[in-house]
Design a protein around this motif. Structure first.
Motif, PDB file in Angstrom:
ATOM      1  N   GLY A   1      47.370 -54.708 -47.209  1.00 13.62           N
ATOM      2  CA  GLY A   1      46.371 -53.674 -46.813  1.00 13.62           C
ATOM      3  C   GLY A   1      47.035 -53.094 -45.366  1.00 13.62           C
ATOM      4  O   GLY A   1      46.220 -52.368 -44.593  1.00 13.62           O
ATOM      5  N   LEU A   2      48.452 -53.119 -45.356  1.00  8.09           N
ATOM      6  CA  LEU A   2      49.008 -52.594 -44.101  1.00  8.09           C
ATOM      7  C   LEU A   2      50.320 -51.840 -44.584  1.00  8.09           C
ATOM      8  O   LEU A   2      51.302 -52.682 -44.976  1.00  8.09           O
ATOM      9  CB  LEU A   2      49.179 -53.646 -43.041  1.00  8.09           C
ATOM     10  CG  LEU A   2      49.309 -53.082 -41.349  1.00  8.09           C
ATOM     11  CD1 LEU A   2      48.166 -52.243 -41.124  1.00  8.09           C
ATOM     12  CD2 LEU A   2      49.648 -54.204 -40.615  1.00  8.09           C
ATOM     13  N   VAL A   3      50.636 -50.592 -44.290  1.00  6.84           N
ATOM     14  CA  VAL A   3      51.896 -50.200 -44.423  1.00  6.84           C
ATOM     15  C   VAL A   3      52.383 -49.731 -42.892  1.00  6.84           C
ATOM     16  O   VAL A   3      51.912 -49.310 -42.005  1.00  6.84           O
ATOM     17  CB  VAL A   3      52.061 -48.766 -45.157  1.00  6.84           C
ATOM     18  CG1 VAL A   3      53.087 -47.899 -45.058  1.00  6.84           C
ATOM     19  CG2 VAL A   3      51.232 -49.048 -46.476  1.00  6.84           C
TER      20      VAL A   3
ATOM     21  N   LEU B   1      46.880 -49.197 -45.664  1.00  9.68           N
ATOM     22  CA  LEU B   1      46.739 -48.933 -47.157  1.00  9.68           C
ATOM     23  C   LEU B   1      47.674 -49.925 -47.627  1.00  9.68           C
ATOM     24  O   LEU B   1      48.421 -50.750 -47.170  1.00  9.68           O
ATOM     25  CB  LEU B   1      47.835 -47.715 -47.276  1.00  9.68           C
ATOM     26  CG  LEU B   1      47.108 -46.262 -46.779  1.00  9.68           C
ATOM     27  CD1 LEU B   1      48.365 -45.151 -46.869  1.00  9.68           C
ATOM     28  CD2 LEU B   1      45.953 -46.026 -47.655  1.00  9.68           C
ATOM     29  N   ASP B   2      47.290 -49.983 -49.054  1.00  9.54           N
ATOM     30  CA  ASP B   2      48.101 -51.198 -49.953  1.00  9.54           C
ATOM     31  C   ASP B   2      49.390 -50.697 -50.383  1.00  9.54           C
ATOM     32  O   ASP B   2      50.372 -51.513 -50.775  1.00  9.54           O
ATOM     33  CB  ASP B   2      47.232 -51.513 -51.313  1.00  9.54           C
ATOM     34  CG  ASP B   2      45.796 -52.308 -50.817  1.00  9.54           C
ATOM     35  OD1 ASP B   2      46.150 -52.942 -49.687  1.00  9.54           O
ATOM     36  OD2 ASP B   2      44.721 -52.039 -51.315  1.00  9.54           O
ATOM     37  N   HIS B   3      49.794 -49.523 -50.449  1.00 11.05           N
ATOM     38  CA  HIS B   3      50.948 -48.735 -50.831  1.00 11.05           C
ATOM     39  C   HIS B   3      51.136 -47.367 -49.941  1.00 11.05           C
ATOM     40  O   HIS B   3      50.160 -46.926 -49.507  1.00 11.05           O
ATOM     41  CB  HIS B   3      50.992 -48.794 -52.145  1.00 11.05           C
ATOM     42  CG  HIS B   3      50.060 -47.795 -52.882  1.00 11.05           C
ATOM     43  ND1 HIS B   3      48.837 -47.773 -52.900  1.00 11.05           N
ATOM     44  CD2 HIS B   3      50.429 -46.547 -53.168  1.00 11.05           C
ATOM     45  CE1 HIS B   3      48.318 -46.969 -53.481  1.00 11.05           C
ATOM     46  NE2 HIS B   3      49.374 -45.900 -53.605  1.00 11.05           N
ATOM     47  N   ASP B   4      52.563 -47.001 -50.201  1.00  7.10           N
ATOM     48  CA  ASP B   4      52.580 -45.671 -49.457  1.00  7.10           C
ATOM     49  C   ASP B   4      52.418 -44.448 -50.511  1.00  7.10           C
ATOM     50  O   ASP B   4      53.457 -44.358 -51.501  1.00  7.10           O
ATOM     51  CB  ASP B   4      53.967 -45.873 -48.722  1.00  7.10           C
ATOM     52  CG  ASP B   4      54.111 -44.690 -47.880  1.00  7.10           C
ATOM     53  OD1 ASP B   4      53.512 -43.731 -48.143  1.00  7.10           O
ATOM     54  OD2 ASP B   4      55.575 -44.321 -47.662  1.00  7.10           O
TER      55      ASP B   4
ATOM     56  N   ALA C   1      56.006 -38.888 -42.843  1.00  3.33           N
ATOM     57  CA  ALA C   1      55.519 -39.109 -41.527  1.00  3.33           C
ATOM     58  C   ALA C   1      56.173 -39.548 -40.435  1.00  3.33           C
ATOM     59  O   ALA C   1      56.368 -39.044 -39.234  1.00  3.33           O
ATOM     60  CB  ALA C   1      53.822 -39.469 -41.370  1.00  3.33           C
ATOM     61  N   ALA C   2      56.654 -40.886 -40.756  1.00  2.00           N
ATOM     62  CA  ALA C   2      57.520 -41.806 -39.771  1.00  2.00           C
ATOM     63  C   ALA C   2      58.723 -41.114 -39.468  1.00  2.00           C
ATOM     64  O   ALA C   2      59.188 -40.876 -38.305  1.00  2.00           O
ATOM     65  CB  ALA C   2      57.825 -43.009 -40.419  1.00  2.00           C
TER      66      ALA C   2
ATOM     67  N   ARG D   1      56.021 -57.399 -38.144  1.00  2.00           N
ATOM     68  CA  ARG D   1      56.759 -56.773 -39.494  1.00  2.00           C
ATOM     69  C   ARG D   1      57.928 -55.889 -38.932  1.00  2.00           C
ATOM     70  O   ARG D   1      57.730 -54.640 -38.522  1.00  2.00           O
ATOM     71  CB  ARG D   1      55.622 -55.937 -40.424  1.00  2.00           C
ATOM     72  CG  ARG D   1      54.502 -56.522 -40.715  1.00  2.00           C
ATOM     73  CD  ARG D   1      53.838 -55.922 -41.309  1.00  2.00           C
ATOM     74  NE  ARG D   1      52.405 -56.556 -41.623  1.00  2.00           N
ATOM     75  CZ  ARG D   1      51.866 -56.591 -43.079  1.00  2.00           C
ATOM     76  NH1 ARG D   1      52.206 -55.711 -44.127  1.00  2.00           N
ATOM     77  NH2 ARG D   1      50.880 -57.351 -43.198  1.00  2.00           N
ATOM     78  N   THR D   2      59.021 -56.564 -38.572  1.00  2.00           N
ATOM     79  CA  THR D   2      60.318 -55.791 -38.080  1.00  2.00           C
ATOM     80  C   THR D   2      60.892 -54.980 -39.044  1.00  2.00           C
ATOM     81  O   THR D   2      61.987 -54.200 -38.606  1.00  2.00           O
ATOM     82  CB  THR D   2      61.163 -56.930 -37.840  1.00  2.00           C
ATOM     83  OG1 THR D   2      61.630 -57.733 -38.811  1.00  2.00           O
ATOM     84  CG2 THR D   2      60.605 -58.113 -36.589  1.00  2.00           C
ATOM     85  N   ALA D   3      60.732 -54.847 -40.248  1.00  2.00           N
ATOM     86  CA  ALA D   3      61.287 -53.802 -41.195  1.00  2.00           C
ATOM     87  C   ALA D   3      60.183 -53.238 -41.720  1.00  2.00           C
ATOM     88  O   ALA D   3      58.926 -53.541 -41.772  1.00  2.00           O
ATOM     89  CB  ALA D   3      62.196 -54.613 -42.187  1.00  2.00           C
ATOM     90  N   GLU D   4      60.633 -52.209 -42.849  1.00  2.00           N
ATOM     91  CA  GLU D   4      59.600 -51.543 -43.394  1.00  2.00           C
ATOM     92  C   GLU D   4      58.918 -52.599 -44.557  1.00  2.00           C
ATOM     93  O   GLU D   4      59.588 -52.918 -45.418  1.00  2.00           O
ATOM     94  CB  GLU D   4      60.166 -50.305 -44.271  1.00  2.00           C
ATOM     95  CG  GLU D   4      60.731 -49.354 -43.558  1.00  2.00           C
ATOM     96  CD  GLU D   4      61.435 -48.262 -44.275  1.00  2.00           C
ATOM     97  OE1 GLU D   4      61.302 -48.006 -45.410  1.00  2.00           O
ATOM     98  OE2 GLU D   4      62.280 -47.518 -43.573  1.00  2.00           O
TER      99      GLU D   4
END
Length: 400
Positions: A81-83, A101-104, A112-113, A73-76
């Motif tokens: 099930g993954l952020v 997570l399913d969403h942020d 946090a990032a 996943r090279t971008a956001e």
């Protein structure tokens, strides 16, 4: 609970989580607390993984992660099930923050990032300042501007043990010096001890690494080449040989630099070439040290066998490589001269039939001070032929 109440609870949770993350982000030398706060607030595993697949932090520590799933996943990307959010330092993606997570929710993962990216950027800036000091010491040392005692002391201050043999690796690429200086070279340095694993500095627009003789030089060079590839086209990396003592470290630098200039890709095991060194247009080279290294096999042979190989080479070059005139001046038979020249080629690994090698040896003879009087006559004869002819500049200590 109605929608308004649910929204109010989410807003309070978001505000509290952002506040706790911001407080954790003020921790000076550790970003794992940010990961822990996010994991506790979202009640889900959270990790940071670098671009090579190494996990730098994970909460819980035993959580299982699929590195490939994150790195692809090279971008956001949010979903399945993954952020995943990239961590950026000086415009480069150096790692990823991932949460199951399913969403942020409320953008807390992105926040946090951003905090971790700011932390890494701050650490990178600190290292950049340290490397500036290292570069000043190395520049003075390589140019022989420091007395021997001062050189040993200042090298020790920047982490180079004067009593241990080292080699130099030099990387060259067409990129702005500012970019080379700020590029996040080693992420583990930023999150670990805060020190580069090997001494690194930017000198004359080139990336220079000083590594112990026992270090895996080829592996380090390959990593350096990969990093430089991300900065520009036709990156070149030269690996200097290991030479003894402080003068040997200086010699390794010029060897590595010449190797990088002379060949594309990664170059190691190349012979020193004084002609190439002069083409670098650096007339402040430690010419005597370099020249003595070139002639060392011949000097050693002469000492052990009462030979005259250095005299023979100097005379041969001074007399325009004329075998007849050289034999006559040395009062030896031409077969004897031929045998000596063959020995010179065998001991040095260079053929005297090559013009480049003749130039190499000619510069070595001049720089070492071998046969000083004939050499002076030779230079005078050159100037008599052409007053504008350029001959190498030799510092006074090279003639001592």
């Amino acid at each position: 609970m109605d929608a308004a109440a649910e929204h109010g609870r989410d807003a309070r949770w978001t505000a509290e989580t952002l506040r706790r993350l911001a407080r954790a982000g003020r921790t000076e030398f550790d970003f794992s607390s940010i990961v822990s706060v996010l994991s506790a607030a979202a009640q889900t595993p959270v990790c940071v993984i670098d671009t090579r697949g190494s996990f730098l932090a994970s909460t819980p520590s035993r959580a299982e992660w699929d590195a490939d799933e994150i790195l692809t996943r090279t971008a956001e990307i949010v979903g399945d099930g993954l952020v995943v959010h990239p961590l950026i330092v000086e415009g480069e993606t150096v790692a990823f923050l991932s949460a199951r997570l399913d969403h942020d929710p409320g953008g807390v993962c992105q926040f946090a990032a951003d905090l971790i990216s700011m932390y890494l950027s701050r650490m990178n800036a600190r290292l950049e300042g340290k490397r500036e000091l290292v570069a000043q010491v190395l520049e003075d040392f390589f140019a022989a501007r420091l007395p021997e005692e001062d050189a040993a002391r200042r090298l020790a201050e920047i982490g180079i043990d004067p009593g241990t043999d080292h080699r130099v690796i030099c990387g060259i690429v067409d990129a702005p010096p500012e970019r080379l200086r700020s590029f996040p070279w080693n992420l583990h340095t930023l999150v670990g001890s805060g020190r580069d694993p090997y001494i690194r500095a930017l000198i004359d627009g080139n990336v220079v690494l000083v590594v112990p003789a026992a270090a895996p030089a080829r592996v380090i060079a390959e990593v350096a080449h990969e990093r430089l590839t991300r900065l520009g086209q036709d990156p070149r990396v030269g690996i200097g040989n290991v030479f003894k003592g402080l003068s040997g470290l200086r010699l390794s630098y010029y060897h590595a630099r010449t190797s990088a200039v002379s060949s594309p890709g990664i170059s190691d095991g190349m012979h020193l070439n004084l002609g190439s060194l002069l083409l670098l247009a650096n007339l402040d080279l430690p010419l005597k040290t370099l020249s003595d290294e070139v002639l060392a096999p011949l000097v050693e042979y002469d000492a052990q066998n009462h030979g005259d190989l250095v005299l023979t080479l100097a005379t041969f070059l001074r007399l325009d490589c004329s075998s007849q005139r050289t034999a006559a001046e040395l009062f030896v038979h031409r077969n004897t001269l031929r045998y000596r020249l063959t020995q010179i080629e065998s001991l040095t690994g260079r053929s005297l039939s090559s013009f480049q090698n003749k130039m190499h040896f000619w510069v070595a003879v001049i720089g070492s001070g071998a046969q000083a009087e004939p050499q002076a006559d030779y230079l005078e004869s050159l100037h008599a032929l052409d007053p504008d002819i350029h001959t190498p500049t030799i510092r006074p200590e090279a003639r001592s």
